[in-house]
Design a protein around this motif. Structure first.
Motif, PDB file in Angstrom:
ATOM      1  N   LEU A   1     -36.797  18.371 -11.099  1.00 49.21           N
ATOM      2  CA  LEU A   1     -37.303  17.268 -12.004  1.00 49.21           C
ATOM      3  C   LEU A   1     -38.828  17.214 -11.591  1.00 49.21           C
ATOM      4  CD1 LEU A   1     -34.345  15.167 -13.222  1.00 49.21           C
ATOM      5  CD2 LEU A   1     -35.150  17.344 -14.067  1.00 49.21           C
ATOM      6  N   HIS A   2     -39.724  16.372 -12.575  1.00 50.49           N
ATOM      7  CA  HIS A   2     -41.014  16.340 -12.451  1.00 50.49           C
ATOM      8  C   HIS A   2     -41.530  15.737 -10.931  1.00 50.49           C
ATOM      9  CE1 HIS A   2     -40.689  16.526 -16.559  1.00 50.49           C
ATOM     10  NE2 HIS A   2     -41.925  16.668 -16.769  1.00 50.49           N
ATOM     11  N   ASP A   3     -40.902  15.191 -10.181  1.00 48.44           N
ATOM     12  CA  ASP A   3     -41.348  14.709  -8.732  1.00 48.44           C
ATOM     13  C   ASP A   3     -40.785  15.626  -7.680  1.00 48.44           C
ATOM     14  OD1 ASP A   3     -42.731  12.698  -9.897  1.00 48.44           O
ATOM     15  OD2 ASP A   3     -41.317  11.090  -9.013  1.00 48.44           O
ATOM     16  N   HIS A   4     -40.434  16.944  -8.217  1.00 49.65           N
ATOM     17  CA  HIS A   4     -40.022  18.000  -7.263  1.00 49.65           C
ATOM     18  C   HIS A   4     -41.013  18.287  -6.122  1.00 49.65           C
ATOM     19  CE1 HIS A   4     -42.034  21.711  -8.526  1.00 49.65           C
ATOM     20  NE2 HIS A   4     -41.922  21.088  -9.580  1.00 49.65           N
ATOM     21  N   PRO A   5     -40.610  18.726  -5.068  1.00 48.23           N
ATOM     22  CA  PRO A   5     -41.532  19.299  -3.989  1.00 48.23           C
ATOM     23  C   PRO A   5     -41.978  20.492  -4.347  1.00 48.23           C
ATOM     24  CG  PRO A   5     -39.131  19.475  -3.181  1.00 48.23           C
ATOM     25  CD  PRO A   5     -39.140  18.712  -4.417  1.00 48.23           C
TER      26      PRO A   5
END
Lengths: 285, 215
Positions: free
Chosen positions: A248-252
């Motif tokens: 999701l949006h905060d993925h590395p």
């Protein structure tokens, strides 16, 4: 009569989110932004805000806020009770909150994340072009704590164009259209069949970084190590335990586990609202 | 999957390509070519993300078409002196200095000289904003990571793991071998600059040993 919101109750996890921070993935900076992006945009539209104005994203237990001046808000996304000084108010539509009154955004009745948009938007200072809290690398404002005071922006001059809008219901079952690759060849033929035929369930360990799943493990062809490579939003990464994780949006932005397939971005809004235990099916697409 | 002798292009969803190269050197050269083409306005792409042996192109309007074009590109090799050089002062005083000296079979006092005589290049970034994976350490000086990572590595720690050298931009858990300290690690990631990262992919890096660290 100051244009602020004071946090009375932060809830389990409430963050400031807009449409995210783009163009910095090569520096290890995740995109971030609202996980249910269409809900953020719709809430802003109902207020006449710019679609990418920053709002609050809650997690399961809502939050409570006290404005310094009279404001108009929209609470949308995951359905929940809304009240102003204890009196029931509308969900999914504009609500007036008088100066000093307490807006309570209750625990969700379905889904995971409610959005609280305010006329004028949350006006914390942008970092690399975005006001979003990035929980992987710590950029942007920290998750809200009781007593925090958030600045509000000036209201847009034009009135909203819509006042009724269809909010999609959180998914009872999550279907994620997926294209195989870039590392599908790291997995056995049986694993590829399992991926698109088995039913997984949303793990309670899911967060803004990834939707973790529980279900049959996916077996690799060999046990080699993948050199770190770039990862896209929606990538389905398979760590050594074999259970797929949807980024999701905060993925590395780089990672060392193989990506078996990529879920199309429009399907990720429903993933953001899939509570722990929700059945998940990956379908070719 | 399409490709020629030197690269393989894989689709990553509907709007991205992962281009795989045979080694770090050719990955760097291909990355430089991508930056040139983007600067010239001939490469529509939102993000260019190098990895160890890949470059990801994300936000590509027509990835299948671009994949066919890429296979025909002639990519010039990088020369040793292209790219900006950043100097990083180091006190060689890390807690793993003796262990690394042992692995390198040199005296503790020689680790700094060995480490600072190579010229490095930022291969890719990740892990934390401002963290660059630097290649350039000779193969005989590659060292393994710790089996059990430290729960806290201080900001500014100069570290080694496998083929990479790096400097921790802030305190985080970490499993690398710590050989020294950069005195002012806030330079690594500074949001008041237009380019917040000191170490961007492609940048060349020299470590400069500071005297007096062994007192």
């Amino acid at each position: 009569m100051t244009a602020t919101l004071t946090v009375v109750r932060p809830g389990a996890l409430t963050t400031v989110q807009d449409t995210g921070r783009r163009g910095h993935a090569h520096l290890g900076v995740p995109r971030s932004g609202a996980l249910d992006a269409p809900a953020l945009v719709l809430a802003n539209r109902l207020l006449g805000n710019a679609p990418d104005a920053a709002a609050l994203e809650t997690t399961l237990t809502g939050c409570a806020l006290r404005p310094g001046r009279t404001v108009t808000v929209v609470v949308g996304g995951a359905p929940c009770p809304v009240s102003v000084d204890g009196r029931a108010a509308a969900w999914g539509a504009p609500v007036r909150v008088p100066a000093g009154a307490v807006l309570d955004v209750g625990a969700v009745t379905a889904g995971v994340r409610s959005y609280v948009a305010v006329l004028g938007g949350i006006a914390v200072a942008p970092v690399l072009g975005s006001r979003s809290a990035d929980l992987l690398s710590g950029l942007g404002p920290a998750p809200l704590r009781a007593g925090d005071v958030l600045p509000l922006g000036a209201a847009a001059p034009q009135p909203p164009r819509t006042d009724l809008a269809p909010w999609p219901a959180p998914p009872a079952e999550l279907t994620l259209p997926l294209r195989l690759g870039p590392r599908a060849d790291w997995f056995t033929a049986a694993a590829l069949r399992t991926l698109t035929s088995a039913t997984y369930r949303v793990s309670q360990h899911s967060n803004r970084i990834g939707l973790r799943t529980e279900g049959p493990p996916l077996e690799r062809v060999s046990g080699g190590e993948l050199p770190s490579e770039g990862m896209v939003l929606g990538a389905v990464q398979v760590p050594p335990d074999g259970r797929p994780v949807v980024f999701l949006h905060d993925h590395p932005t780089t990672g060392g586990y193989p990506v078996i397939g990529v879920v199309a971005e429009p399907a990720l809004a429903a993933a953001a609202q899939a509570a722990a235990g929700t059945p998940v099916r990956f379908t070719p697409g | 999957m399409t490709g020629n002798r030197l690269l393989t292009v894989r689709l990553a969803g509907r709007h991205a390509l992962l281009v795989e190269l045979p080694d770090a050197e050719r990955t760097g050269a291909f990355h430089a070519e991508l930056l040139r083409r983007r600067a010239a306005g001939t490469l529509p792409v939102e993000e260019i993300v190098p990895g160890a042996r890949t470059v990801l192109l994300d936000g590509v309007p027509r990835p299948a078409e671009l994949a066919r074009r890429i296979a025909d590109w002639a990519v010039p090799a990088r020369t040793a002196d292209d790219g900006e050089v950043v100097e990083i002062p180091v006190r060689y005083d890390g807690p793993d200095l003796a262990r690394v000296a042992d692995l390198w079979q040199v005296g503790v006092d020689e680790v700094g000289a060995r480490h600072s005589c190579a010229t490095y290049r930022v291969a890719f970034c990740g892990f934390a904003p401002g963290f660059g994976y630097l290649t350039g350490l000779p193969a005989e000086l590659h060292v393994p990571r710790h089996d059990t990572p430290r729960t806290r590595v201080p900001a500014g720690a100069v570290a080694l793991a496998g083929p990479y050298s790096a400097v921790y931009p802030r305190a985080t858990p970490g499993g690398w071998q710590l050989i020294g300290t950069m005195p002012d690690p806030t330079r690594l990631w500074d949001l008041t600059r237009d380019e917040p990262a000191l170490l961007t992919p492609g940048t060349r890096v020299r470590f400069v040993a500071e005297g007096g660290g062994t007192a």
